[in-house]
Design a protein around this motif. Structure first.
Motif, PDB file in Angstrom:
ATOM      1  N   HIS A   1       0.829  -1.200   0.000  1.00 18.58           N
ATOM      2  CA  HIS A   1       0.000   0.000   0.000  1.00 18.58           C
ATOM      3  C   HIS A   1       0.867   1.254   0.000  1.00 18.58           C
ATOM      4  N   ALA A   2       1.950   1.237   0.776  1.00 21.05           N
ATOM      5  CA  ALA A   2       2.836   2.402   0.824  1.00 21.05           C
ATOM      6  C   ALA A   2       3.488   2.650  -0.529  1.00 21.05           C
ATOM      7  N   ILE A   3       3.951   1.575  -1.173  1.00 24.78           N
ATOM      8  CA  ILE A   3       4.562   1.698  -2.499  1.00 24.78           C
ATOM      9  C   ILE A   3       3.530   2.188  -3.506  1.00 24.78           C
ATOM     10  N   SER A   4       2.323   1.641  -3.432  1.00 26.51           N
ATOM     11  CA  SER A   4       1.258   2.014  -4.356  1.00 26.51           C
ATOM     12  C   SER A   4       0.914   3.495  -4.246  1.00 26.51           C
ATOM     13  N   GLU A   5       0.769   3.988  -3.030  1.00 28.74           N
ATOM     14  CA  GLU A   5       0.427   5.396  -2.832  1.00 28.74           C
ATOM     15  C   GLU A   5       1.522   6.304  -3.379  1.00 28.74           C
ATOM     16  N   LYS A   6       2.768   5.945  -3.138  1.00 30.79           N
ATOM     17  CA  LYS A   6       3.891   6.763  -3.606  1.00 30.79           C
ATOM     18  C   LYS A   6       3.946   6.801  -5.132  1.00 30.79           C
TER      19      LYS A   6
END
Length: 264
Positions: free
Chosen positions: A43-48
């Motif tokens: 999720h963190a990678i996706s948001e970035k």
């Protein structure tokens, strides 16, 4: 996912090589399906990446050693015609002698390094062949042609992945579908923590960053390489290795035992 961009599906995308592939492919305009067990990291990678590159990203929590999770991913690869690139990056490499390795680690190594990439490739290939386009990138290892006392199973699985990739390349020679095997040497990832030997135990001069590794691999892909060895400066060494392998195979085709095996 609603855009018309091609989609790249990356396994083991929550860190290391997989996470860098996600970044670089987003830069190239791919929408992404990111697969890993650690969904919080996904999720963190996706948001970035969504903020930086404006791509659509789907995250899937999946453990590829679990049958139901693997089947769900196979179904997605068969059904989503937008998927244009499969990056088989998820892997396992517990370093241990064959006798000392526990069954859990042995089974995980076989499942992640052989079973999963084979089944995912078999799931996506019919669609690729039908559309006459698409690519598979298999992340292997230079240990495919080197075995140490603590890498027996790991080396064997990476040798399989290299052979599988080369075989697929030959099968698909008359199509627009591509297969690339990437063979990293020492790379600064969490692999070593899981393997049981800290990265600090190795010569740091021989360790490549994940960014350099993926960038080199993608340049190799762009150049049409079937096998990419990012840390090997003399490309002639690979050609010599392949020529020697071909010569050795040719020498087996005699039907007559070699003189050294003559019964006395």
């Amino acid at each position: 996912m609603s855009s018309s961009k091609p989609v790249a599906l990356i396994t083991g995308a929550s860190s290391g090589i997989g996470a860098v592939y996600a970044n670089r492919l987003a830069e190239r305009g791919y929408d992404l399906v990111l697969v890993a067990r650690r969904v919080d990291r996904l999720h963190a990678i996706s948001e970035k990446l969504t903020r930086q590159h404006g791509v659509e990203i789907r995250t899937l929590k999946a453990d590829l050693t679990v049958e139901n999770d693997l089947v769900s991913l196979e179904d997605l690869l068969r059904s989503d015609e937008r998927i244009a690139l499969l990056v088989n990056n998820a892997g396992n490499g517990k370093l241990s002698s064959t006798v000392d390795m526990c069954d859990v680690d042995a089974n995980a190594t076989l499942a992640l390094n052989i079973v999963a990439p084979t089944r995912l490739a078999r799931a996506v290939l019919p669609g690729f062949v039908k559309r006459n386009t698409g690519a598979i990138i298999n992340i292997g290892s230079v240990m495919a042609f080197c075995t140490l006392p603590i890498t027996t199973l790991y080396s064997a699985t990476k040798s399989y992945l290299l052979t599988f990739s080369q075989g697929l390349k030959a099968e698909l020679a008359e199509t627009g579908v591509r297969v690339q095997a990437v063979l990293p040497a020492g790379t600064a990832t969490e692999f070593y923590d899981h393997a049981g030997i800290p990265l600090s135990a190795f010569d740091q001069a021989a360790i490549m960053t994940t960014e350099n590794l993926v960038d080199a691999a993608l340049v190799g892909f762009d150049q049409g390489e079937d096998v990419t060895l990012p840390s090997v400066h003399d490309a002639g060494l690979w050609l010599a290795y392949e020529n020697a392998r071909s010569t050795l195979f040719g020498a087996t085709q005699t039907g007559v035992p070699a003189p050294r095996y003559k019964r006395t």
